[in-house]
Design an enzyme around this catalytic site. Structure first.
Site, PDB file in Angstrom:
ATOM      1  N   TYR A 149       0.835  -1.204   0.000  1.00 48.50           N
ATOM      2  CA  TYR A 149       0.000   0.000   0.000  1.00 48.50           C
ATOM      3  C   TYR A 149       0.869   1.252   0.000  1.00 48.50           C
ATOM      4  CZ  TYR A 149      -3.015   3.732   1.653  1.00 48.50           C
ATOM      5  OH  TYR A 149      -3.679   4.933   1.777  1.00 48.50           O
ATOM      6  N   SER A 150       1.863   1.288   0.881  1.00 50.13           N
ATOM      7  CA  SER A 150       2.774   2.425   0.917  1.00 50.13           C
ATOM      8  C   SER A 150       3.433   2.630  -0.439  1.00 50.13           C
ATOM      9  CB  SER A 150       3.836   2.218   1.997  1.00 50.13           C
ATOM     10  OG  SER A 150       4.835   3.220   1.941  1.00 50.13           O
TER      11      SER A 150
END
Length: 228
Positions: A149-150
């Site tokens: 996600y990051s």
């Protein structure tokens, strides 16, 4: 600022819905797009159908995105700002054990979907000399172990920077909105020491309401640390 048209993807809940409510108070006409038609229709009814167009849209589909723009232009005649806000989380397990299918859906939504939104809306924005806002994240400015996600939000940061250079001299402004922890349906359980979705909406409205000669490039917004 009266009667400007703002298009929001991922508008059915969380930051998108909060921004729609805040923009309605500022007299924006709204194009609200999301996959959840029921939630969108309820929000449109809440805000007043006359100045709101609710459109079912899968941001990973260029056909859906182009239809969204066509409907917006048919209804309001112009698009002054686009908030590319649609996004989703992944799954636990890090790079070693996360659900790879969840990765696929997240990457397509968080990166490819943003690109499609830009490609579909930029002709209208060039005409209006409008503004693009992107929902990045504080996670797109930090190293988080095992977080795909990051990584997607790092990509959104890059999209924002690279888009700004492409559009230099066009009159179109580009703003990255980069929230830290926000209490939204993104989380299964409400996080502690988090901001509310309306806090991020306020940042969006601040960037939108600057005069044309002021380009707010980035807003990194985090919750105040708890008092010890």
């Amino acid at each position: 600022m009266k009667h400007r048209v703002l298009l929001i993807t991922g508008a059915s809940s969380g930051i998108g819905a909060a921004t729609a409510r805040a923009a309605a108070r500022e007299n924006y006409k709204l194009v609200l797009a999301a996959r959840s038609r029921d939630k969108l229709n309820a929000l449109a009814e809440e805000l007043g159908q006359e100045n709101v167009l609710a459109i079912g849209c899968d941001v990973t589909s260029m056909d859906d995105q182009q239809a969204m723009v066509e409907q917006a232009l048919e209804r309001f005649g112009r698009i002054d700002a686009v908030f590319a806000n649609a996004g989703r989380g992944g799954s636990p397990g890090g790079f070693s054990g996360a659900d790879h299918e969840a990765w696929r859906d997240m990457i397509l939504t968080n990166i490819y979907g943003v690109g499609l939104t830009l490609q579909a809306t930029l002709p209208a924005l060039r005409h209006s000399r409008g503004q693009v806002l992107l929902t990045g994240s504080a996670a797109g400015r930090a190293t988080i172990p095992g977080s795909m996600y990051s990584a997607t939000k790092w990509a959104v940061t890059g999209i924002g920077y690279n888009l700004r250079e492409e559009l230099r001299g066009s009159g179109i402004r580009v703003t990255l909105i980069e929230p830290g922890m926000v209490n939204t349906p993104f989380f299964d359980e409400p996080p502690e020491h988090a901001m509310e979705d309306r806090d991020i909406a306020n940042a969006v409205i601040y960037a939108l309401n600057q005069p044309a000669h002021v380009d707010v490039n980035e807003i990194l917004i985090r919750p105040t640390p708890p008092v010890e």
